[in-house]
Motif scaffolding. Structure first.
Motif, PDB file in Angstrom:
ATOM      1  N   ARG A  63       0.827  -1.207   0.000  1.00 29.16           N
ATOM      2  CA  ARG A  63       0.000   0.000   0.000  1.00 29.16           C
ATOM      3  C   ARG A  63       0.858   1.252   0.000  1.00 29.16           C
ATOM      4  O   ARG A  63       0.611   2.194  -0.769  1.00 29.16           O
ATOM      5  N   ASP A  64       1.894   1.272   0.844  1.00 30.28           N
ATOM      6  CA  ASP A  64       2.762   2.441   0.912  1.00 30.28           C
ATOM      7  C   ASP A  64       3.499   2.660  -0.407  1.00 30.28           C
ATOM      8  O   ASP A  64       3.676   3.800  -0.856  1.00 30.28           O
ATOM      9  N   ALA A  65       3.948   1.560  -1.031  1.00 31.70           N
ATOM     10  CA  ALA A  65       4.640   1.673  -2.313  1.00 31.70           C
ATOM     11  C   ALA A  65       3.696   2.190  -3.395  1.00 31.70           C
ATOM     12  O   ALA A  65       4.096   2.994  -4.250  1.00 31.70           O
ATOM     13  N   ASP A  66       2.438   1.754  -3.359  1.00 26.53           N
ATOM     14  CA  ASP A  66       1.457   2.207  -4.336  1.00 26.53           C
ATOM     15  C   ASP A  66       1.180   3.704  -4.163  1.00 26.53           C
ATOM     16  O   ASP A  66       1.063   4.442  -5.153  1.00 26.53           O
ATOM     17  N   ILE A  67       1.088   4.155  -2.912  1.00 29.16           N
ATOM     18  CA  ILE A  67       0.863   5.574  -2.644  1.00 29.16           C
ATOM     19  C   ILE A  67       2.054   6.397  -3.147  1.00 29.16           C
ATOM     20  O   ILE A  67       1.886   7.458  -3.774  1.00 29.16           O
ATOM     21  N   ALA A  68       3.273   5.914  -2.884  1.00 32.54           N
ATOM     22  CA  ALA A  68       4.469   6.621  -3.333  1.00 32.54           C
ATOM     23  C   ALA A  68       4.531   6.675  -4.857  1.00 32.54           C
ATOM     24  O   ALA A  68       4.908   7.699  -5.447  1.00 32.54           O
ATOM     25  N   PHE A  69       4.142   5.560  -5.510  1.00 32.96           N
ATOM     26  CA  PHE A  69       4.142   5.518  -6.980  1.00 32.96           C
ATOM     27  C   PHE A  69       3.149   6.537  -7.532  1.00 32.96           C
ATOM     28  O   PHE A  69       3.448   7.261  -8.490  1.00 32.96           O
ATOM     29  N   ALA A  70       1.957   6.597  -6.925  1.00 32.30           N
ATOM     30  CA  ALA A  70       0.940   7.546  -7.383  1.00 32.30           C
ATOM     31  C   ALA A  70       1.398   8.986  -7.186  1.00 32.30           C
ATOM     32  O   ALA A  70       1.130   9.856  -8.019  1.00 32.30           O
ATOM     33  N   LEU A  71       2.107   9.255  -6.090  1.00 38.09           N
ATOM     34  CA  LEU A  71       2.617  10.601  -5.848  1.00 38.09           C
ATOM     35  C   LEU A  71       3.627  11.005  -6.911  1.00 38.09           C
ATOM     36  O   LEU A  71       3.587  12.135  -7.431  1.00 38.09           O
TER      37      LEU A  71
END
Length: 197
Positions: A63-71
């Protein structure tokens, strides 16, 4: 000839296992997985499961990696969070062969119709989205991504897509089945949303 008398052991009533009163918890591991890491104490009869803790930790990592990717994607495209969410929704609709409308954005983002219209107007002005009349409903406009934005998204995600494809290719059929089953189950849990307060 007289039939021999049965031994005492033969006449004892059959032993029955102790019956636990109350409902039987047939899924203790699942219930453990739902509380580990939430700050809620486990009940005494629920032993902490290392497997559940590990899975939850890995889920948070993804989840954290997905949020960072979206940012990072937002920064590359120069979009706000709601703008990127709207672009992603339109992209998903196009992939499924369905039409996207402003009302879909309003529903997905939990905003008013007026706010969704402002988002669409901004995306149109930035050259990310095009509008066309909907033959099925003259009051609606079909939203689509412009070719330039489609190309931007493809370039931004192609490296991650390639790496994921290579990773999937290393899995056996059984491993892929187990992984997809687990991911589907996780998605269903998250789709249910947070518990009501």
């Amino acid at each position: 000839m007289a039939t021999p008398a049965p031994h005492a052991a033969d006449t004892l009533p059959p032993q029955t296992p102790d019956v636990q009163e109350g409902p039987v918890d047939s899924q203790p591991a699942l219930r453990n997985a739902q509380v580990v890491g939430t700050g809620m104490p486990l009940l005494e009869e629920r032993a902490p499961t290392d497997a559940a803790s590990e899975i939850l930790a890995r889920m948070r990592r993804v989840r954290d990696a997905d949020i960072a990717f979206a940012l990072q994607l937002r920064q590359q495209l120069g979009l706000s969070g709601n703008d990127l969410a709207a672009v992603t929704l339109i992209q998903h609709c196009e992939a499924k062969g369905t039409n996207a409308h402003a009302k879909d954005i309003a529903h997905q983002l939990g905003v008013t119709s007026a706010a969704a219209t402002i988002i669409v107007d901004r995306l149109v002005a930035l050259g990310h989205v095009a509008r066309a009349a909907d033959p099925a409903d003259g009051r609606q406009r079909i939203l689509s991504l412009t070719p330039s934005t489609c190309a931007l998204l493809e370039r931004a995600t192609q490296e991650a897509d390639r790496a994921l494809a290579e990773l999937a290719a290393t899995l056996s059929t059984r491993e892929r089945t187990r992984l997809t089953t687990l991911l589907d189950a996780v998605a269903e849990i998250l789709d249910a949303g947070p518990a009501a307060s």
